[in-house]
Design an enzyme around this catalytic site. Sequence first.
Site: not given
Length: 591
Positions: A192, A305, A491
């Site tokens: 993914r 993450d 981000n």
Amino acid sequence: MESTMKEMRDGASVLDMDPKSTVGGGVEDVYGEDRATEDQLVTPWTISVASGYSMLRDPHHNKGLAFTEKERDAHYLRGLLPPAIISQQLQEKKLMNTIRQYQLPLQKYMAMMELEERNERLFYKLLVDNVEELLPVVYTPTVGEACQKYGSIFKRPQGLYISLKEKGKILDVLKNWPQRSIQVIVVTDGERILGLGDLGCQGMGIPVGKLALYTALGGIRPSACLPITIDVGTNNEQLLKDEFYIGLRQKRATGQEYSELLHEFMAAVKQNYGEKVLIQFEDFANHNAFELLAKYGTTHLVFNDDIQGTAAVVLAGLIAALKLLGGSLGDHTFLFLGAGEAGTGIAELIALEMSRQTKAPLEETRKRIWLTDSKGLVVSSRKESIQHFKKPWAHEHEPVKGLLDAVKAIKPTVLIGTSGVGRTFTKEVIEAMASFNERPLILALSNPTSQSECKAEEAYTWTKGKAIFASGSPFDPVEYEGKVFIPGQSNNAYIFPGFGLGLVISGAIRVHDDMLLAASEALAGQVTEDHLAKGLIYPPFSNIRTISAHIAAKVAAKAYELGVATRLPRPENLVKYAESCMYSPAYRMYR
């Protein structure tokens, strides 16, 4: 998140550890890269360099025309270089001029990767000094295109490739990697990649890019970083038919075959590198991401993450935005488009922070947060048919199909996109948000830019300048009715480099949700009134190393507080200690 993982682990916590399992790890600065200064002499001969010719072809030691007269004599470089001697600063200026001449982002990406393979310190010098310009080149959005075309642009292997062919031999494969003192591993199975789907073995661009940022933004030295791709095949028919594809040409392995390979990998990493190596799971599909995090969170130092880093950076933006919105987190209502690993991960961390602030049970704070997926609003009547990680968000409400209807029904103050599907925040959706909010907070987080739920210009224009906006990929400033709005970028690079540094400098052996909350608060604390006046809910990336040091200090402090830190005694000033441990890309002087 830890609360969700505890449910999946039948109540086990990362703090419930068998002392016998916490074997020593520890790493040494073998290459003399920490606290690197021009006046600190090193001898490359003690490592692996045999001659001047090989030194010029070793990216760890090559300085190009920056070698001094004395170094050229001492290391057999006479005649191998033109006579000119130029500084690292001049080399940087020349290369930036060259990179800026390329028209296509992918050309810039390839130029940067070629530089890393040629002169490692100069690569990081460029990245550190020009982070706002080069971050979109080496990371999102350009890294997505690089992964799609990885087979075609592949020149020199980076990192380790562990495929089904290596089953039963993974420990031996790890020993093939030349560096022994590894502190951070970023691993993907390529299923993914960003919002681009299954890219198989070509997902290696992601671990490589992430670790470049661990070094440039977080100061983890390059020799301590190891990118790994686990290749179990791909279901991408286009890649399987591509003559330039570099991975296994077979459908993805699943079930027991997949689990056994991953388990062997996790055991081998711990055996080879010890207890304190950070393993960051990256771009695994939902069904594997949650399971791996739950399974190994109590036995390894693991971090996802996509679930945890994304959650921490979004929470930081929300905490900072409260200064513009007013009230506390508990006063706001959140609606997500996307109920995968990113969406549920963010939702859980918001609920945890709300619970911590208000002392209300987690089950109560979750009710302020609503999720929508491809079938509509996640509600209690769907509980039997949805995946386990969505069940905590299935609240009492009549079924609602589309996003626009969900916005009108829930009336959220914050709209968050983690769907991976572009242009889903339509004009009608944004206008509805503006109709019942004085300052609607709109976060279009999907990457790369093509998958962003809406553009910055659309968010500002459709709300007539009322929106507070941030996105996953960068957008240029927008002028609306004479006022300039600067979109924030939510981000992950704000969080994971500093987070990893905090784990490393404390010698942490487990990751706990309280560390993520500490990282979020540290990042939010770096947002000033000047930033908020421009509509920014994140600080500029130009100051990222200082930001990372503050995040590292807060994470390390929490590790000591929780009793999972092993580096003793605890440093008095953790911010200064974090800064002192950061890798510097300045050239070393050779004896």
